[in-house]
Enzyme design. Structure first.
Site, PDB file in Angstrom:
ATOM      1  CG  ASP A  13      -2.017  -1.192   1.554  1.00  0.00           C
ATOM      2  OD1 ASP A  13      -2.207  -1.717   0.706  1.00  0.00           O
ATOM      3  OD2 ASP A  13      -1.915  -1.911   2.205  1.00  0.00           O
ATOM      4  CE  LYS A  16       2.898  -2.822  -4.301  1.00  0.00           C
ATOM      5  NZ  LYS A  16       2.864  -2.312  -3.212  1.00  0.00           N
ATOM      6  N   GLY A  40      -4.025  -4.557  -4.322  1.00  0.00           N
ATOM      7  CA  GLY A  40      -4.969  -3.553  -4.581  1.00  0.00           C
ATOM      8  C   GLY A  40      -4.242  -2.126  -5.104  1.00  0.00           C
ATOM      9  CG  HIS A  41      -1.953  -1.848  -7.486  1.00  0.00           C
ATOM     10  ND1 HIS A  41      -1.240  -2.703  -8.666  1.00  0.00           N
ATOM     11  CD2 HIS A  41      -1.226  -2.130  -6.352  1.00  0.00           C
ATOM     12  CE1 HIS A  41       0.574  -3.175  -7.822  1.00  0.00           C
ATOM     13  NE2 HIS A  41      -0.428  -3.451  -6.961  1.00  0.00           N
ATOM     14  CD  GLN A 222       0.672  -9.023  -2.075  1.00  0.00           C
ATOM     15  OE1 GLN A 222       1.160  -9.696  -2.571  1.00  0.00           O
ATOM     16  NE2 GLN A 222      -0.997  -8.742  -2.670  1.00  0.00           N
TER      17      GLN A 222
HETATM   18  P1  IMP Z   1      -3.024 -12.558   2.183  1.00  0.00           P
HETATM   19  O1  IMP Z   1      -1.957 -11.887   0.743  1.00  0.00           O
HETATM   20  O2  IMP Z   1      -4.589 -12.488   1.605  1.00  0.00           O
HETATM   21  O3  IMP Z   1      -2.411 -14.161   2.201  1.00  0.00           O
HETATM   22  O4  IMP Z   1      -2.988 -12.014   3.392  1.00  0.00           O
HETATM   23  C1  IMP Z   1      -0.901 -12.306   4.464  1.00  0.00           C
HETATM   24  C2  IMP Z   1      -0.857 -10.684   4.605  1.00  0.00           C
HETATM   25  O5  IMP Z   1      -0.443  -9.704   3.684  1.00  0.00           O
HETATM   26  C3  IMP Z   1      -2.137  -9.893   4.805  1.00  0.00           C
HETATM   27  O6  IMP Z   1      -1.385  -9.419   6.492  1.00  0.00           O
HETATM   28  C4  IMP Z   1      -2.577  -8.784   4.494  1.00  0.00           C
HETATM   29  O7  IMP Z   1      -3.279  -7.851   4.882  1.00  0.00           O
HETATM   30  C5  IMP Z   1      -1.451  -8.716   3.672  1.00  0.00           C
HETATM   31  N1  IMP Z   1      -1.715  -8.211   2.355  1.00  0.00           N
HETATM   32  C6  IMP Z   1      -1.727  -8.778   1.555  1.00  0.00           C
HETATM   33  N2  IMP Z   1      -1.356  -8.253   0.156  1.00  0.00           N
HETATM   34  C7  IMP Z   1      -1.624  -6.534   0.379  1.00  0.00           C
HETATM   35  C8  IMP Z   1      -1.113  -6.220  -0.560  1.00  0.00           C
HETATM   36  O8  IMP Z   1      -1.872  -5.683  -1.522  1.00  0.00           O
HETATM   37  N3  IMP Z   1      -1.282  -4.610   0.384  1.00  0.00           N
HETATM   38  C9  IMP Z   1      -0.491  -4.440   1.421  1.00  0.00           C
HETATM   39  N4  IMP Z   1      -1.089  -5.626   2.872  1.00  0.00           N
HETATM   40  C10 IMP Z   1      -1.121  -6.801   2.177  1.00  0.00           C
END
Ligand code: IMP
Length: 428
Positions: A13, A16, A40-41, A222
């Protein structure tokens, strides 16, 4: 340098999407290489807002966009995202969107498992609930269904049986109903004609593009501290998010990723559970959340907010080989009378300059802060370095010193053109 890899240098977040969209202008090809639709972009272009989760941000500018083998793909989500963008007037077709035929699929059983585990856990990870972790588990367990399997009914049937045999006891243990192989097969076969036109050996196409002198932009999802090896394990995502993954997750050799641009927010945020040494629980934390509109694009969850952690970003610079950073959301700090930067930590009476691997040690860290004067003027929408208040320039310069990387770009609002270019990553 011909290629640029953009990665988040904190917990995701960092903004990017905007930078990738901006850099897409200078690139010929945009590639996603890890993660899935947990990303999420948000792209703001004029009065249009585009929300992307799985599609490379290059699609908005009509660039050749590749979803690489390192991505886990929910095909139904992909179809939906393509439709939404088409509805917003963005043309998407197999001529410009390519899906690696060796990418693994996220299936409804993965989403079920992710959500049921999170609901049952006393020690939650705080996942996005989209099935990312279970899909990667099946990938490394060598029982995943891949894009190419959609064209082979026989292989698909055998793979479904094997996969569901593995999932059956897991589902039982979580009180989920048994998954029906015939239903899953029918769902996959019904969806296949919408996905297969995009499927190709993406590594081959990418190699040809590079040979032809095209410029490639790798789009990370991420952030580095969510990397499954290097992040705050187990509070991480299930893929490697560091820049090195751009090579393995796309099928280009190790020189492919080129210049690594780390996206860094001028303060720190994280969603989900896990350690966060500079987290703020006071009015300043609330202020950052409100002014920075720190709400997750995918899950709608409020993000945790805190001061800039230079120790953490310094670690990211090393882990990713970051050559320069793009600093985002500086304007969110406008008007704060004083600012703090974490330069390192205290642990058991000792100074420590990095985030230790142990959970207990991570929880016991006390941040060491340096205090700086804030600024009363605004940085929002600034388009040249000279437009910035002197204290803002000082803040940026101090960050550069502490993390050991220069600022290549400064983003001063969500708008595409509110970007100050200090050095062009594609030329560096
Ligand atoms: P998962 O990727 O859904 O398995 O989530 C694992 C961890 O990564 C959690 O803490 C999510 O909030 C975090 N996470 C996954 N995708 C994003 C992203 O695009 N931005 C920020 N945090 C993310």
């Amino acid at each position: 340098m011909a290629n640029v890899t953009v990665i988040g240098a904190q917990w995701g977040d960092e903004g990017k999407g905007k930078l990738v969209d901006w850099l897409s202008n200078r690139a010929d090809v945009v590639v996603r290489f890890q993660g899935g639709h947990n990303a999420g972009h948000t792209l703001v272009v004029g009065n249009q807002v585009y929300k992307l989760s799985l599609l490379p941000s290059g699609v908005v500018q009509g660039k050749l966009s590749i979803i690489g083998n390192g991505v886990v793909v929910d095909p139904w989500h992909l179809i939906g995202e393509i439709e939404t963008l088409r509805g917003q007037g963005v043309p998407i077709d197999p001529g410009m969107l390519v899906l690696a035929d060796n990418a693994c699929l996220i299936l409804p059983i993965h989403r079920d498992l992710d959500q049921a585990r999170e609901a049952a856990a006393t020690n939650k990870i705080g996942t996005t609930g989209r099935g990312i972790g279970p899909a990667y588990e099946d990938k490394v367990g060598r029982r995943a269904i891949r894009v190419a399997d959609l064209a082979d009914r026989e292989a698909l049937e055998a793979k479904i049986d094997r996969l569901l045999a593995h999932h059956a006891p897991l589902r039982r243990g979580l009180g989920l109903p048994e998954a029906d192989p015939a239903t899953l097969l029918a769902e996959l076969l019904a969806m296949a004609p919408q996905i297969l036109p995009y499927a190709q050996p993406a590594w081959l196409l990418l190699g040809e593009q590079v040979k032809a002198g095209k410029r490639v932009l790798f789009e990370g999802a991420q952030g580095a501290l969510l990397d499954v090896d290097h992040g705050t394990y187990p509070y991480v995502t299930s893929s490697n998010t560091v820049a090195g993954q751009a090579a393995a997750g796309s099928g280009l050799g190790p020189k492919g990723p080129g210049y690594v641009l780390g996206i860094v927010k001028a303060y720190t945020t994280r969603v989900g559970e896990g350690p966060f040494p500079t987290e703020l629980f006071d009015e300043v934390g609330k202020h950052l959340g409100v002014v920075g509109r720190e709400v997750g694009t995918v899950t709608g969850r409020s993000r945790r907010c805190g001061w800039f952690d230079a120790a953490l970003v310094r670690q990211s610079v090393a882990l990713n080989g970051i050559a320069g950073i793009a600093l985002t959301k500086l304007d969110v700090l406008d008007g704060l009378p004083s600012l703090k930067i974490c330069t390192g930590y205290r642990l058991d009476g000792q100074d420590i300059g990095y985030l230790p691997a142990g959970l207990k040690a991570q929880a016991a860290l006390t941040p060491v802060y340096e205090e700086m004067e804030g600024w009363s003027g605004t940085t929002q929408g600034a388009r040249t370095w000279k437009d910035l208040p002197a204290s803002a320039v000082k803040y940026v310069r101090r960050i550069e010193e502490l993390i050991g990387a220069p600022v290549a770009l400064l983003s001063t609002s969500p708008e595409r053109d509110d970007t100050i270019l200090m050095r062009d990553p594609f030329q560096d």
